[in-house]
Motif scaffolding. Structure first.
Motif, PDB file in Angstrom:
ATOM      1  N   VAL A  93       0.842  -1.200   0.000  1.00 30.96           N
ATOM      2  CA  VAL A  93       0.000   0.000   0.000  1.00 30.96           C
ATOM      3  C   VAL A  93       0.875   1.247   0.000  1.00 30.96           C
ATOM      4  CG1 VAL A  93      -2.006  -1.051   1.115  1.00 30.96           C
ATOM      5  CG2 VAL A  93      -0.185  -0.055   2.527  1.00 30.96           C
ATOM      6  N   GLY A  94       0.259   2.361  -0.386  1.00 32.63           N
ATOM      7  CA  GLY A  94       0.962   3.630  -0.375  1.00 32.63           C
ATOM      8  C   GLY A  94      -0.002   4.772  -0.126  1.00 32.63           C
ATOM      9  N   ALA A  95       0.536   5.888   0.341  1.00 37.98           N
ATOM     10  CA  ALA A  95      -0.250   7.101   0.561  1.00 37.98           C
ATOM     11  C   ALA A  95       0.612   8.286   0.169  1.00 37.98           C
ATOM     12  CB  ALA A  95      -0.671   7.217   2.026  1.00 37.98           C
ATOM     13  N   ALA A  96       0.049   9.209  -0.612  1.00 37.44           N
ATOM     14  CA  ALA A  96       0.806  10.368  -1.079  1.00 37.44           C
ATOM     15  C   ALA A  96       0.041  11.656  -0.826  1.00 37.44           C
ATOM     16  CB  ALA A  96       1.129  10.240  -2.563  1.00 37.44           C
ATOM     17  N   HIS A  97       0.785  12.696  -0.472  1.00 36.65           N
ATOM     18  CA  HIS A  97       0.264  14.054  -0.321  1.00 36.65           C
ATOM     19  C   HIS A  97       0.660  14.804  -1.593  1.00 36.65           C
ATOM     20  CE1 HIS A  97       1.630  18.249   0.922  1.00 36.65           C
ATOM     21  NE2 HIS A  97       0.314  18.320   1.071  1.00 36.65           N
ATOM     22  N   ALA A  98      -0.336  15.107  -2.427  1.00 36.79           N
ATOM     23  CA  ALA A  98      -0.061  15.713  -3.729  1.00 36.79           C
ATOM     24  C   ALA A  98      -0.655  17.109  -3.818  1.00 36.79           C
ATOM     25  CB  ALA A  98      -0.604  14.827  -4.857  1.00 36.79           C
ATOM     26  N   GLY A  99       0.064  18.079  -3.277  1.00 33.77           N
ATOM     27  CA  GLY A  99      -0.253  19.463  -3.574  1.00 33.77           C
ATOM     28  C   GLY A  99       0.235  19.754  -4.986  1.00 33.77           C
ATOM     29  N   TRP A 100      -0.012  20.964  -5.473  1.00 35.20           N
ATOM     30  CA  TRP A 100       0.375  21.229  -6.865  1.00 35.20           C
ATOM     31  C   TRP A 100       1.875  21.057  -7.067  1.00 35.20           C
ATOM     32  CZ3 TRP A 100       4.005  24.667  -8.359  1.00 35.20           C
ATOM     33  CH2 TRP A 100       4.348  25.722  -7.495  1.00 35.20           C
ATOM     34  N   LYS A 101       2.673  21.461  -6.082  1.00 37.37           N
ATOM     35  CA  LYS A 101       4.126  21.388  -6.238  1.00 37.37           C
ATOM     36  C   LYS A 101       4.603  19.939  -6.242  1.00 37.37           C
ATOM     37  CE  LYS A 101       6.441  24.606  -4.271  1.00 37.37           C
ATOM     38  NZ  LYS A 101       7.132  25.480  -3.277  1.00 37.37           N
ATOM     39  N   GLY A 102       4.109  19.142  -5.309  1.00 35.85           N
ATOM     40  CA  GLY A 102       4.490  17.739  -5.273  1.00 35.85           C
ATOM     41  C   GLY A 102       3.968  16.971  -6.462  1.00 35.85           C
ATOM     42  N   ALA A 103       2.736  17.290  -6.891  1.00 37.68           N
ATOM     43  CA  ALA A 103       2.163  16.615  -8.055  1.00 37.68           C
ATOM     44  C   ALA A 103       2.981  16.901  -9.303  1.00 37.68           C
ATOM     45  CB  ALA A 103       0.714  17.055  -8.255  1.00 37.68           C
ATOM     46  N   LEU A 104       3.322  18.176  -9.508  1.00 37.41           N
ATOM     47  CA  LEU A 104       4.131  18.545 -10.664  1.00 37.41           C
ATOM     48  C   LEU A 104       5.524  17.935 -10.584  1.00 37.41           C
ATOM     49  CD1 LEU A 104       4.218  20.259 -13.276  1.00 37.41           C
ATOM     50  CD2 LEU A 104       5.046  22.170 -11.865  1.00 37.41           C
TER      51      LEU A 104
END
Length: 254
Positions: free
Chosen positions: A122-133
């Motif tokens: 399993v995984g979990a990610a925090h994707a704000g615009w900066k992290g997503a980009l």
């Protein structure tokens, strides 16, 4: 606000214990009233109790692991939880160990939960615009592969985040995405002069699809527009409020 903890789930992740949580069911008061899980925004005793309630609602008896989020593409493979003061600076977590509950905190950024049922990862990610980009979802998939996952077997769900109708950005922001890939223009809708509306949820989902995973889903919940249900950094900023709280999204293996 409800007294019961609300944990949104999705059938794509049914094989794992998981939940996208909001404000309901917590003990915090004031601007962060509800199930705030940020120690920076509240009485530490309230935050600790809220985190206990999160675990009890999703995977009773599990140990919760959260990182110190810095809007990066960095990922940590978790084998044991760490003390809060020793949290690694990263924005995604992966594990193949049962009994661990991976958590990411958000207040408009996109939480993404991942599961490879066949490999037991399993995984979990925090994707704000900066992290997503910057590729946090790509890095999460690579870290899951290092634990034995196969992209074709991975399901990912994008949880509650700020919706396009609520996310106005300036032309510099839009230009940054266009310079990374001209095709990113499809995630922007024209607004008032010098501004546009950005589809964070759609962008993150497309990055996941481009990563070649088996299934991608979106919950379609706007954190900004649902004050009683979710915390929102942008809503608090627009109102000039001093704090705003954070919700958590969690996933673990039973």
């Amino acid at each position: 606000m409800s007294d019961a903890v609300e944990a949104l789930t999705h059938e794509s992740l049914a094989g794992a214990a998981h939940g996208f949580l909001g404000r309901s069911g917590g003990v915090s008061e004031g601007l962060a009233a509800g199930l705030n899980v940020s120690f920076a925004e509240d009485d530490p005793a309230h935050t600790a109790e809220n985190r206990r309630r999160v675990v009890a609602a999703v995977l009773p008896g599990a140990r919760l692991a959260c990182c110190y989020q810095v809007h990066s593409p960095d990922v940590v493979a978790v084998t044991e939880p760490w003390d809060d003061g020793a949290r690694p600076h990263a924005d995604a977590l992966v594990t193949d160990r049962p009994g661990l509950l991976l958590g990411v905190l958000t207040a408009d950024c996109a939480p993404v939960l991942f599961h490879d049922a066949r490999a037991g990862v399993v995984g979990a990610a925090h994707a704000g615009w900066k992290g997503a980009l910057g590729g946090v979802t790509d890095a999460t998939l690579a870290a899951m592969e290092a634990l034995g996952a196969r992209r074709a077997d991975v399901a990912a769900v994008v949880g509650p985040c700020i919706a396009q109708r609520s996310y106005e950005v300036d032309e510099g922001f839009e230009r940054r995405f266009g310079e990374a890939d001209p095709a990113n223009q499809r995630f922007f809708r024209a607004g008032r002069p010098g501004h546009a509306w950005f589809d964070l949820e759609g962008y993150v989902a497309e990055r996941l699809r481009a990563g070649g995973i088996g299934r991608v889903a979106m919950l379609g919940q706007d954190t900004y527009a649902q004050e009683e249900r979710f915390y929102s950094f942008r809503r608090a900023t627009h109102r000039g409020e001093a704090s705003y709280g954070r919700q958590i999204s969690v996933i673990g293996l039973r």
